[in-house]
Enzyme design. Structure first.
Site, PDB file in Angstrom:
ATOM      1  N   SER A 109      18.814 -21.719  17.909  1.00 14.40           N
ATOM      2  CA  SER A 109      19.175 -22.946  18.619  1.00 14.40           C
ATOM      3  C   SER A 109      18.448 -24.148  18.013  1.00 14.40           C
ATOM      4  O   SER A 109      17.480 -23.997  17.263  1.00 14.40           O
ATOM      5  CB  SER A 109      18.804 -22.823  20.095  1.00 14.40           C
ATOM      6  N   ASP A 125      22.568 -23.172  15.008  1.00 14.26           N
ATOM      7  CA  ASP A 125      23.343 -23.996  15.940  1.00 14.26           C
ATOM      8  C   ASP A 125      23.719 -25.309  15.265  1.00 14.26           C
ATOM      9  O   ASP A 125      22.908 -25.934  14.603  1.00 14.26           O
ATOM     10  CB  ASP A 125      22.510 -24.257  17.194  1.00 14.26           C
ATOM     11  N   HIS A 126      24.963 -25.727  15.433  1.00 15.42           N
ATOM     12  CA  HIS A 126      25.459 -26.940  14.767  1.00 15.42           C
ATOM     13  C   HIS A 126      24.881 -28.232  15.315  1.00 15.42           C
ATOM     14  O   HIS A 126      24.953 -29.253  14.681  1.00 15.42           O
ATOM     15  CB  HIS A 126      26.984 -27.010  14.870  1.00 15.42           C
TER      16      HIS A 126
END
Length: 104
Positions: free
Chosen positions: A47, A84-85
C-alpha cells in the site's frame, strides 16, 4: 512472473490467486511459507502507507528476498509484486522496469 502470465494460467487452471498486503518481514515470511506449503502463486501487495513507512527500495528487496526464500523452502512459487497505484501512478511502471516481478 508478470500478472498477465499469472492470470492466464489461473483462468485456464480454474483457480484463484491470493493477493496479500505486507508491511514487515514477519508478515512476508508467513505469506511465503503458507503459499509454498499450499503450492500457491501469490501477489504481494504494498500500500502507499507501507511505501511511506518502509521505503519502496527496501520493499522491493524484501520481495526479491521472498523469491529466494520460496526457493530455499523447496518450492519456487510464482510471485508478483504489486505496488498500489495511489498516489504515484508511475511507481508500478518503474518497478516493472527494475524487474521487481521475477520469473521463476
Amino acid at each position: 512472473m508478470n500478472t498477465r502470465e499469472l492470470f492466464k494460467k489461473a483462468v485456464s487452471g480454474k483457480y484463484a490467486i491470493p493477493a496479500y498486503n505486507f508491511n514487515n518481514m514477519e508478515q512476508l515470511q508467513a505469506i511465503i511459507q503458507a503459499c509454498v506449503e499450499t503450492k500457491s502463486p501469490v501477489i504481494l501487495q504494498v500500500s502507499s502507507g507501507a511505501r511511506k513507512y518502509a521505503n519502496q527500495t527496501i520493499l522491493r528487496y524484501m520481495a526479491e528476498g521472498a523469491v529466494q526464500y520460496a526457493k530455499e523452502l523447496g518450492y519456487p512459487i510464482p510471485i508478483v509484486l504489486h505496488l498500489d497505484h495511489r498516489p504515484i501512478p508511475s511507481i508500478c511502471a518503474r518497478a516493472a522496469l527494475r524487474q521487481v516481478s521475477h520469473r521463476l
